[in-house]
Design an enzyme around this catalytic site. Structure first.
Site, PDB file in Angstrom:
ATOM      1  N   ALA A  40       0.830  -1.208   0.000  1.00 49.44           N
ATOM      2  CA  ALA A  40       0.000   0.000   0.000  1.00 49.44           C
ATOM      3  C   ALA A  40       0.868   1.263   0.000  1.00 49.44           C
ATOM      4  CB  ALA A  40      -0.935  -0.018   1.205  1.00 49.44           C
ATOM      5  N   GLY A 209      20.803   3.258   2.140  1.00 49.30           N
ATOM      6  CA  GLY A 209      20.498   4.164   3.246  1.00 49.30           C
ATOM      7  C   GLY A 209      21.069   5.556   3.007  1.00 49.30           C
ATOM      8  N   ASP A 239       9.884   2.147   0.495  1.00 49.93           N
ATOM      9  CA  ASP A 239       8.660   1.991  -0.302  1.00 49.93           C
ATOM     10  C   ASP A 239       8.452   3.213  -1.201  1.00 49.93           C
ATOM     11  OD1 ASP A 239       8.175  -0.411   1.004  1.00 49.93           O
ATOM     12  OD2 ASP A 239       7.073   0.584   2.623  1.00 49.93           O
TER      13      ASP A 239
HETATM   14  O1  RIB Z   1       8.257  -0.626   4.763  1.00 49.50           O
HETATM   15  C1  RIB Z   1       7.504  -0.141   5.852  1.00 49.50           C
HETATM   16  C2  RIB Z   1       6.310  -0.995   6.071  1.00 49.50           C
HETATM   17  O2  RIB Z   1       6.740  -2.294   6.445  1.00 49.50           O
HETATM   18  C3  RIB Z   1       5.409  -0.562   7.181  1.00 49.50           C
HETATM   19  O3  RIB Z   1       4.421   0.343   6.741  1.00 49.50           O
HETATM   20  C4  RIB Z   1       4.871  -1.866   7.743  1.00 49.50           C
HETATM   21  O4  RIB Z   1       3.504  -2.016   7.603  1.00 49.50           O
HETATM   22  C5  RIB Z   1       5.651  -2.967   7.034  1.00 49.50           C
HETATM   23  O5  RIB Z   1       4.935  -3.522   5.989  1.00 49.50           O
END
Ligand code: RIB
Length: 310
Positions: A40, A209, A239
């Protein structure tokens, strides 16, 4: 159109001076609940930060935790293919964020583990399929093979770290990993460059990083130093990187340009708390890339040396 297939978790986050060691209890500071989950988060990053038409395939339980996750995705203009799983809870993550901005995350995957091969929607109009590893590996493999068959580019963020079947890696066009995840994928782990050479995927991006990142495109290497920011919470930065990278590629950008935008977006995500709550708007990314045009020679040298390129 990008299709993200992956997890959605509600994140329960406590800040503390440091992440507890095994057996240790620490008294934390403030507590917050944020929409999260690697899938998400990446879908929101594609749509909000990257401005790309995005659809997400996800599975949630029929409980109170699902609503905030679906709302956050809809607010970011992500179209949804939602699998409702009545007998499993929605995924949750328990996160400790230290004063150093680093985190430790434990995921209770719940409904995320119920995504199966038959749930994959039609791939008509999809340019990229973006996945992570918080749903079952056989499902990820089935989706990757189906996408490859239809000429859809497969992008895999191999997080959290785990070994992968060869048939999955063979169906991947772009692999995005951090150093630890990369080491898990190779039989003889060594330096970053050595590990990178052992992965048979046409394009591999390793995030490093605060140092920046290294990409291998065929036999060519490309580095991008990190942008200078003050980090408060690194949750969701990786993400954000993945989502913005794929959004830029979906819009026809080159890999170097996409990596630069993704790096700026990930840096901005570290300046705010939470996962989806920290994903920047496209204008903020533009502003950062316009103001920080070059990294310092020391930083570039350190990055090249860390990667074994100098
Ligand atoms: O990468 C961060 C995410 O890892 C968090 O939002 C948590 O839900 C895990 O999926």
């Amino acid at each position: 159109m990008i299709l993200v297939a992956g997890s959605a978790n509600l994140d329960f986050v406590v800040r503390a001076h440091h992440i507890p060691a095994p057996g240790e209890t620490v008294l934390g500071q403030d507590f917050n609940i944020y929409p999260g989950g690697k899938g998400a988060n990446q879908a929101v990053a594609c749509a909000k930060a990257g401005g790309a038409p995005t659809r997400m395939l996800l599975a949630v339980g029929q409980d109170a935790h699902a609503g905030p996750l679906l709302d956050s995705l809809r607010t970011a203009k992500v179209a949804l293919n939602t699998v409702l799983v009545p007998d499993q809870p929605t995924g949750c993550a328990f996160i400790c964020v230290a004063d150093s901005a680093e985190n430790a995350i434990t995921v209770a995957p719940g409904a995320n583990l119920c995504l199966q091969s038959q749930h994959l929607p039609e791939l008509e109009g999809v340019s990229h399929l973006l996945m992570q590893l918080e749903i079952p590996i056989p499902t990820v493999t089935a989706y990757a093979l189906a996408a490859r068959e239809k000429g859809v580019k497969v992008v895999l963020n191999a997080a959290p770290a785990q070994p992968l079947p060869i048939e999955l890696l063979e169906a991947v066009d772009i692999l995005i990993v951090n150093e630890g995840e990369l080491a898990t994928l190779v039989p003889h782990a060594g330096a970053v460059l050595v590990n990178l050479a052992q992965i048979a995927v046409p394009c591999v991006v390793v995030t490093l990083g605060q140092r920046g990142c290294l990409a291998r495109l065929g036999n060519n290497f490309l580095t991008q130093a990190s942008f200078d920011i003050t980090a408060v919470d690194t949750t969701g930065a990786g993400d954000t990187f993945c989502g913005v990278l794929v959004a830029a590629l979906d819009q026809g950008d080159t890999i170097p340009s996409a990596i630069r935008q993704a790096s700026a977006a990930a840096a901005l995500a570290c300046t705010r708390a939470g996962a989806q709550s920290s994903i920047p708007a496209a204008n903020d990314i533009l502003a950062l890339t316009a103001t920080q045009t070059d990294s310092s020679p020391e930083k570039t040298r350190a990055l090249l040396s860390w990667c074994g390129l100098a």
